[in-house]
Scaffold this motif. Sequence first.
Motif, short mmCIF file in Angstrom:
data_model
loop_
_atom_site.label_atom_id
_atom_site.label_comp_id
_atom_site.label_asym_id
_atom_site.label_seq_id
_atom_site.Cartn_x
_atom_site.Cartn_y
_atom_site.Cartn_z
N LEU A 252 40.59 17.31 7.37
CA LEU A 252 41.51 17.44 6.24
C LEU A 252 41.51 16.16 5.40
CD1 LEU A 252 43.57 19.56 5.14
CD2 LEU A 252 45.36 18.22 6.23
N MET A 253 41.57 16.35 4.09
CA MET A 253 41.70 15.23 3.16
C MET A 253 42.81 15.57 2.17
SD MET A 253 37.86 14.21 2.02
CE MET A 253 37.16 15.73 1.49
N TYR A 254 43.29 14.52 1.51
CA TYR A 254 44.30 14.71 0.48
C TYR A 254 43.82 13.96 -0.75
CZ TYR A 254 48.80 14.16 -1.93
OH TYR A 254 49.81 14.17 -2.84
N ALA A 255 43.86 14.65 -1.90
CA ALA A 255 43.39 14.01 -3.14
C ALA A 255 44.43 14.18 -4.23
CB ALA A 255 42.06 14.62 -3.57
N LEU A 256 44.74 13.08 -4.88
CA LEU A 256 45.80 13.07 -5.90
C LEU A 256 45.26 12.54 -7.21
CD1 LEU A 256 48.91 12.95 -6.80
CD2 LEU A 256 48.84 10.59 -5.94
N GLY B 288 49.43 14.12 -11.94
CA GLY B 288 50.36 14.50 -10.87
C GLY B 288 49.87 15.70 -10.08
N LYS B 289 48.62 16.08 -10.26
CA LYS B 289 48.06 17.22 -9.52
C LYS B 289 47.49 16.72 -8.19
CE LYS B 289 44.67 20.11 -10.60
NZ LYS B 289 43.52 20.50 -11.44
N ALA B 290 47.80 17.44 -7.12
CA ALA B 290 47.30 17.02 -5.81
C ALA B 290 46.73 18.22 -5.06
CB ALA B 290 48.41 16.38 -4.99
N ALA B 291 45.85 17.94 -4.13
CA ALA B 291 45.22 19.03 -3.37
C ALA B 291 44.94 18.60 -1.94
CB ALA B 291 43.92 19.46 -4.05
N TRP B 292 45.05 19.57 -1.03
CA TRP B 292 44.51 19.42 0.32
C TRP B 292 43.07 19.91 0.27
CZ3 TRP B 292 47.36 16.58 3.29
CH2 TRP B 292 48.76 16.63 3.20
N GLY C 97 43.56 23.64 -1.23
CA GLY C 97 44.82 24.29 -1.54
C GLY C 97 45.76 23.30 -2.21
N PRO C 98 46.79 23.80 -2.89
CA PRO C 98 47.70 22.92 -3.64
C PRO C 98 48.53 22.04 -2.69
CG PRO C 98 48.51 25.17 -3.63
CD PRO C 98 47.15 25.22 -2.99
N ALA C 99 48.86 20.84 -3.18
CA ALA C 99 49.68 19.91 -2.39
C ALA C 99 50.72 19.28 -3.31
CB ALA C 99 48.79 18.84 -1.77
N THR C 100 51.76 18.75 -2.68
CA THR C 100 52.79 18.02 -3.43
C THR C 100 52.25 16.64 -3.79
OG1 THR C 100 54.39 19.14 -2.02
CG2 THR C 100 55.21 17.29 -3.34
#
Length: 792
Positions: A604-608, A613-617, A653-656
Amino acid sequence: MGVPPTRPADRAFARPRRRPIAAVAATVALLAVGAGVLVGLSTPAPRPADAPEGEFSAGRAFRNVEVIAAEPHVAGSAANDRVREHLVGTLRGLGLQTEVQDAVAPEAGQLSGAAGGATLARVRNVVARLPGTDPTGKVFLVSHYDSVQTGPGGNDDGAGTSAILEVARALSTGPRPRNDIVFVLTDAEEACLCGAAGFAADHPLARDGGVVLNLEARGSTGPVIMFETSRNNAKLVEIFGRAAPHPVGTSFAVEIYRALPNDTDFTAFLDRRFVGLNSAYIDGGAIYHTPLDVPARMDRGSLQMHGDNALGLAREFGRTDLGDLRAGHDDTYFPVLGGLVRYPGWLTVPLAVAALLAVGALGWLLRRRGRATAGTLAAGFGLTLVPVVVAPLGAWLLWTAITTIRPGYAELLDPYRPVAYRLAVVALSAAVLFCWYALLRRRVGPAALAFGGLAWLGVFGVLLAVAVPGGAYLTTLPALAGALAGFAALATRRDGPWPVVAVTLAAAVAVVILLPPVVLLFPALGMGMGAVAALVAVLLGLAVLPVVDLLHPRAGGQRGLLALRARRLGALPAAAAALAAVVLAGVGLAVDRFDAAHPVPTHLMYALDAGTGKAAWLTREEKPQPWTDGYVDGTVSIADDFPGLGTTELRGGPATAAPLPAPKLELLSDSRSGDQRVLRVRVVPQRQVRLLTLHVDTGTATVRSASVAGRDVPVEPGDGKWGFGVVFHAPPPEGVEFTLTLVPRGGAVSVRAMDASDGLSGVPGFRPRPEGVGVVGSHSSEMLAVARTYPL
Ligand SMILES: [Zn+2]
């Protein structure tokens, strides 16, 4: 095909009554040889910490493993600083001239998965020298001391680094060697091989080249294999066979290694003026690059083997005249019962042709003696392709079935406990071969089938000699031995003991040569490519067919009930092997379950985008595991948003949005002349990060030239919107300076900066993994990336 007329003397190999005795004797002999092969590939007992000071002690070395691999220590991290201080202190404590090479270095060789742009790193290599008494050159002992971000690197490369510290200790206590010995503990190998590249290119001690001994680990156990050499290796291999106490190495490994997506520091040296040998242990690959690569998981026998070989080789190269190490040719070499057999590579083609001709002559003789007809020989040859194709296919199907039952295997290099699965593949190969043999031996005849097997070994030998010379010995030598045994069998009394002795000897040659690759290919390639080991297992089976024949009742002669009974007995080996394959696969599934100590790996990674202000897993899993599936819902394109990740599509997928700052872009100067603009910018990370990237939208400007931290980088236009990019690993906190010479297309130049740290625990929406769910060993697991576009 017709049934050949059989004369009484041709029906049986040995006299009917002696046949069971011959079968048992030959089988026992081959099992003994096989056991000897396995002993030759085993690791030595680790020596205790109080071993004599001139010896390598895994017990002593392991104390350093525990310090080096106390925690993950990726290049540029504070933990990496602590490891480096320990290394410098230890080497200085031995009285060695020790320094840290602090440099910005480009990557070496071709890296898999490190796309995203030209790659550099800030590296700090630890370099120590033991000056020789009358040097003819330098011997370099190399390992990398950085780890991946996801694990502490207990084996990779705590093994190599601690082994080198222990070798340095042993060498500095004894008489000084003739040649200089240089200990090179490199940085940022995991990121880009940049430490080794920087040493080989720029360090004064590297200027005149020398002999490199690189020590690696890609697992936790198993024999240390010398798997790569520089070109024209005859002299090096000769010294390896003589000076390494446990010389496990094969010229075939180089060819396999090239097919794998791995690279080591050795590549950086080969690009330069160095010769040398590259060694690693590779079994237990499930923990490779994962949080489980901790000191406690290390097989200290493997560490002892690494150290014994490194010390032996360092001593020998330390006294050899290093002026003439480049022999004019490569050797073919392979392990034989604890030793190393080698012959010049230029013999490969003549030997392969000789083997094929010998097999052809055997066919001709078999026909002349009435043991086979042209028809049965042709049938034997053609039908031999059946097991050669079916066994690998079966192995592939078996693993497909197992991964359907247990999808978590998809992200593992090899299962945690793979032995039962490996044996299942071997049993399956045996079942295919025995079944094929039982069905055909009466129709085609034992002699024609044995000929078919040898003929294919001979054909493969010629094909390998042309395409993969280092591997030609695998089939050439068994074919040659088999043909010679055939001649011997035909030249002696059919019902005497000599034919059995001859074919058993040839089968023993095949076991000695083909069993090591069966054993070593499983860990090298993983169960996903178990088909390759199955293929080699079948080739081994073909080479021992005359002994297999002894397990069957004699061919021909029986009538009625006796014939039926004989046919039933003939099916026994096949049935036993098939049953074993099924049972072993079941045992594998039962034994190798995922649990807390053997978790199912997830990525898993997280990108912002801090600008929008858009973020994604994001995940690299092809078919996301249930845990990962909670974060991602489909394929997303990331080429435009995160060019620094080096790939265009991932599951996501979308992330906060997390309240995290993007790297700051400071414009240092901006000058124009004619249609050109020269931009000097500094990218400054606003958090503790592992890497940063800078990309230019080539729709807004054409990049003419670029330099990063004072080093020119290649400007090759890439695909997509962000046609130019740079990846910089282990950036210093004050940031990295870029100078870009551009031709703008009118309007502002669009530049995108990204940086990445490791660990997702603080990210909104992240739920810690439950017990039994682990982290995939990769360079991007747990990455947290923040990007932003800046118009200039
Ligand atoms: Zn590694």
